[in-house]
Design a protein around this motif. Structure first.
Motif, PDB file in Angstrom:
ATOM      1  N   ALA A   3       0.824  -1.216   0.000  1.00 16.43           N
ATOM      2  CA  ALA A   3       0.000   0.000   0.000  1.00 16.43           C
ATOM      3  C   ALA A   3       0.856   1.264   0.000  1.00 16.43           C
ATOM      4  N   GLN A   4       1.927   1.284   0.803  1.00 14.53           N
ATOM      5  CA  GLN A   4       2.766   2.482   0.876  1.00 14.53           C
ATOM      6  C   GLN A   4       3.477   2.748  -0.450  1.00 14.53           C
ATOM      7  N   GLU A   5       3.887   1.683  -1.124  1.00 13.72           N
ATOM      8  CA  GLU A   5       4.514   1.851  -2.442  1.00 13.72           C
ATOM      9  C   GLU A   5       3.527   2.471  -3.420  1.00 13.72           C
ATOM     10  N   ARG A   6       2.270   2.037  -3.317  1.00 11.77           N
ATOM     11  CA  ARG A   6       1.231   2.582  -4.195  1.00 11.77           C
ATOM     12  C   ARG A   6       1.017   4.076  -3.914  1.00 11.77           C
ATOM     13  N   LEU A   7       0.996   4.430  -2.630  1.00 14.37           N
ATOM     14  CA  LEU A   7       0.828   5.836  -2.257  1.00 14.37           C
ATOM     15  C   LEU A   7       1.982   6.683  -2.780  1.00 14.37           C
ATOM     16  N   ASP A   8       3.194   6.179  -2.655  1.00 13.17           N
ATOM     17  CA  ASP A   8       4.373   6.907  -3.135  1.00 13.17           C
ATOM     18  C   ASP A   8       4.312   7.096  -4.649  1.00 13.17           C
ATOM     19  N   THR A   9       3.871   6.050  -5.342  1.00 14.70           N
ATOM     20  CA  THR A   9       3.768   6.130  -6.805  1.00 14.70           C
ATOM     21  C   THR A   9       2.703   7.139  -7.222  1.00 14.70           C
ATOM     22  N   ILE A  10       1.594   7.162  -6.498  1.00 15.20           N
ATOM     23  CA  ILE A  10       0.524   8.136  -6.786  1.00 15.20           C
ATOM     24  C   ILE A  10       1.054   9.555  -6.629  1.00 15.20           C
ATOM     25  N   LEU A  11       1.825   9.802  -5.569  1.00 16.22           N
ATOM     26  CA  LEU A  11       2.399  11.130  -5.352  1.00 16.22           C
ATOM     27  C   LEU A  11       3.368  11.504  -6.465  1.00 16.22           C
ATOM     28  N   ASN A  12       4.160  10.543  -6.914  1.00 21.57           N
ATOM     29  CA  ASN A  12       5.101  10.809  -8.009  1.00 21.57           C
ATOM     30  C   ASN A  12       4.365  11.173  -9.293  1.00 21.57           C
ATOM     31  N   ILE A  13       3.262  10.467  -9.567  1.00 24.37           N
ATOM     32  CA  ILE A  13       2.464  10.764 -10.757  1.00 24.37           C
ATOM     33  C   ILE A  13       1.867  12.170 -10.647  1.00 24.37           C
ATOM     34  N   LEU A  14       1.368  12.499  -9.460  1.00 27.51           N
ATOM     35  CA  LEU A  14       0.800  13.835  -9.230  1.00 27.51           C
ATOM     36  C   LEU A  14       1.828  14.926  -9.451  1.00 27.51           C
ATOM     37  N   ASN A  15       3.025  14.734  -8.919  1.00 30.18           N
ATOM     38  CA  ASN A  15       4.074  15.739  -9.050  1.00 30.18           C
ATOM     39  C   ASN A  15       4.522  15.918 -10.486  1.00 30.18           C
ATOM     40  N   LYS A  16       4.401  14.865 -11.264  1.00 33.65           N
ATOM     41  CA  LYS A  16       4.824  14.947 -12.663  1.00 33.65           C
ATOM     42  C   LYS A  16       3.717  15.443 -13.577  1.00 33.65           C
ATOM     43  N   GLU A  17       2.483  14.978 -13.363  1.00 33.84           N
ATOM     44  CA  GLU A  17       1.404  15.260 -14.306  1.00 33.84           C
ATOM     45  C   GLU A  17       0.401  16.298 -13.807  1.00 33.84           C
ATOM     46  N   GLY A  18       0.412  16.577 -12.501  1.00 34.28           N
ATOM     47  CA  GLY A  18      -0.466  17.612 -11.981  1.00 34.28           C
ATOM     48  C   GLY A  18      -1.851  17.131 -11.590  1.00 34.28           C
ATOM     49  N   LYS A  19      -2.189  15.887 -11.886  1.00 37.63           N
ATOM     50  CA  LYS A  19      -3.480  15.338 -11.472  1.00 37.63           C
ATOM     51  C   LYS A  19      -3.454  13.828 -11.626  1.00 37.63           C
ATOM     52  N   VAL A  20      -4.395  13.149 -10.964  1.00 40.09           N
ATOM     53  CA  VAL A  20      -4.593  11.712 -11.156  1.00 40.09           C
ATOM     54  C   VAL A  20      -6.084  11.448 -11.269  1.00 40.09           C
ATOM     55  N   VAL A  21      -6.420  10.347 -11.952  1.00 38.95           N
ATOM     56  CA  VAL A  21      -7.816   9.944 -12.142  1.00 38.95           C
ATOM     57  C   VAL A  21      -7.997   8.562 -11.537  1.00 38.95           C
ATOM     58  N   VAL A  22      -9.040   8.421 -10.728  1.00 39.28           N
ATOM     59  CA  VAL A  22      -9.287   7.159 -10.007  1.00 39.28           C
ATOM     60  C   VAL A  22      -9.328   5.974 -10.968  1.00 39.28           C
ATOM     61  N   LYS A  23     -10.051   6.122 -12.046  1.00 38.00           N
ATOM     62  CA  LYS A  23     -10.211   5.025 -13.007  1.00 38.00           C
ATOM     63  C   LYS A  23      -8.863   4.593 -13.581  1.00 38.00           C
ATOM     64  N   ASP A  24      -8.029   5.572 -13.925  1.00 31.78           N
ATOM     65  CA  ASP A  24      -6.717   5.253 -14.499  1.00 31.78           C
ATOM     66  C   ASP A  24      -5.816   4.566 -13.485  1.00 31.78           C
ATOM     67  N   LEU A  25      -5.865   5.027 -12.236  1.00 31.39           N
ATOM     68  CA  LEU A  25      -5.032   4.419 -11.187  1.00 31.39           C
ATOM     69  C   LEU A  25      -5.488   2.994 -10.878  1.00 31.39           C
ATOM     70  N   SER A  26      -6.800   2.791 -10.911  1.00 34.36           N
ATOM     71  CA  SER A  26      -7.342   1.454 -10.676  1.00 34.36           C
ATOM     72  C   SER A  26      -6.818   0.473 -11.704  1.00 34.36           C
ATOM     73  N   SER A  27      -6.789   0.928 -12.953  1.00 31.39           N
ATOM     74  CA  SER A  27      -6.291   0.081 -14.033  1.00 31.39           C
ATOM     75  C   SER A  27      -4.785  -0.133 -13.917  1.00 31.39           C
ATOM     76  N   LYS A  28      -4.055   0.904 -13.565  1.00 31.54           N
ATOM     77  CA  LYS A  28      -2.596   0.825 -13.474  1.00 31.54           C
ATOM     78  C   LYS A  28      -2.157  -0.143 -12.383  1.00 31.54           C
ATOM     79  N   PHE A  29      -2.806  -0.060 -11.220  1.00 35.72           N
ATOM     80  CA  PHE A  29      -2.393  -0.874 -10.078  1.00 35.72           C
ATOM     81  C   PHE A  29      -3.150  -2.198  -9.965  1.00 35.72           C
ATOM     82  N   LYS A  30      -4.149  -2.358 -10.859  1.00 35.05           N
ATOM     83  CA  LYS A  30      -4.958  -3.581 -10.855  1.00 35.05           C
ATOM     84  C   LYS A  30      -5.625  -3.801  -9.493  1.00 35.05           C
ATOM     85  N   VAL A  31      -6.222  -2.721  -8.987  1.00 40.16           N
ATOM     86  CA  VAL A  31      -7.005  -2.782  -7.756  1.00 40.16           C
ATOM     87  C   VAL A  31      -8.349  -2.108  -8.023  1.00 40.16           C
ATOM     88  N   THR A  32      -9.279  -2.225  -7.090  1.00 39.74           N
ATOM     89  CA  THR A  32     -10.606  -1.642  -7.301  1.00 39.74           C
ATOM     90  C   THR A  32     -10.548  -0.114  -7.175  1.00 39.74           C
TER      91      THR A  32
END
Length: 253
Positions: A3-32
């Motif tokens: 879970a912590q690795e996932r949180l860190d990755t989400i923050l990295n994506i945010l810092n690079k792209e400026g936003k995240v989308v729940v649907k895209d993250l669900s698909s990327k991490f293969k979680v609900t």
């Protein structure tokens, strides 16, 4: 992935792209999607992000508009490191521009106490005064409309005078840099337009700023990262910021 690795990755994506989308993250991490929503809530509770409909954005702060006299004693050690880096870049017989900036006041002091023979053009009164102790340095003041808040000259007359020159190096101050839209901001419109003219006359343009300003925004966008050759900070910023600077071909010192 934990879970912590996932949180860190989400923050990295945010810092690079400026936003995240729940649907895209669900698909990327293969979680609900519910799992991702819980992750985002966790990050929001830590004050690291701001949740939006269907996703999240990073938290950015608005810089406070304060007079130069109130800012001059803030983050002095960081500014000294930046000023020293800038000082080391200035060569004999060069012509440089020192913009309205508390870091540039420290740089001016270093130059005034040195044996370097250079020409300094500036629109800041405190910088002009600093060079009164040094006969090796030729000082040109732009003149124009004086601003007490900025301790310097801005506006159309100042810009007209600035555009008559060409300098080897220009050192510019800023309230903030937004790596997502690449904007560089300040508070005052006249100050911003004056900074823009300084950028136009510099063979090499340096932005002098503390690292924290990557997370702050002013109210007036006067330039973007494509207009800046090099950013001078007190230490190396996050990897996500460095990746954006590579895209704009902006060096970091």
């Amino acid at each position: 992935m934990f879970a912590q690795e996932r949180l860190d990755t989400i923050l990295n994506i945010l810092n690079k792209e400026g936003k995240v989308v729940v649907k895209d993250l669900s698909s990327k991490f293969k979680v609900t999607e519910d799992c991702i929503r819980k992750d985002l809530k966790n990050l929001e509770n830590q004050n690291l992000i701001k949740r939006t409909y269907g996703g999240a954005v990073p938290i950015r702060e608005s810089a406070h508009n304060e007079k130069i006299e109130n800012r001059i004693n803030i983050n002095v050690e960081s500014k000294k490191i930046i000023a020293q880096k800038a000082f080391n870049l200035i060569n004999e017989n060069e012509t440089i521009f020192l913009d309205i900036s508390t870091t540039n006041i420290l740089l001016a002091d270093m130059l005034a106490k040195s044996n370097k023979k250079i020409t300094v053009i500036t629109n800041m009164i405190d910088i002009v005064k600093t060079f009164s102790i040094n006969n090796n340095i030729k000082v040109v003041c732009t003149g124009g409309t004086f601003s007490n808040e900025l301790d310097g000259f801005t506006g159309s007359m100042t810009i007209e005078n600035i555009l008559k020159y060409r300098v080897n190096k220009a050192f510019i101050g800023s309230c903030g840099v937004n790596i997502f839209d690449k904007s560089i901001t300040t508070f005052d419109v006249e100050d911003g337009n004056t900074k823009k003219s300084i950028i136009n006359i510099g063979n090499h343009v340096y932005l002098v700023m503390e690292n924290k300003k990557f997370y702050f925004d002013g109210v007036y966008n006067f330039a973007n990262l494509f207009n800046i050759n090099t950013i001078i900070t007190e230490n190396t910023p996050d990897e996500s910021i460095l990746e954006v600077l590579k895209e704009t071909n902006t060096k970091i010192l």
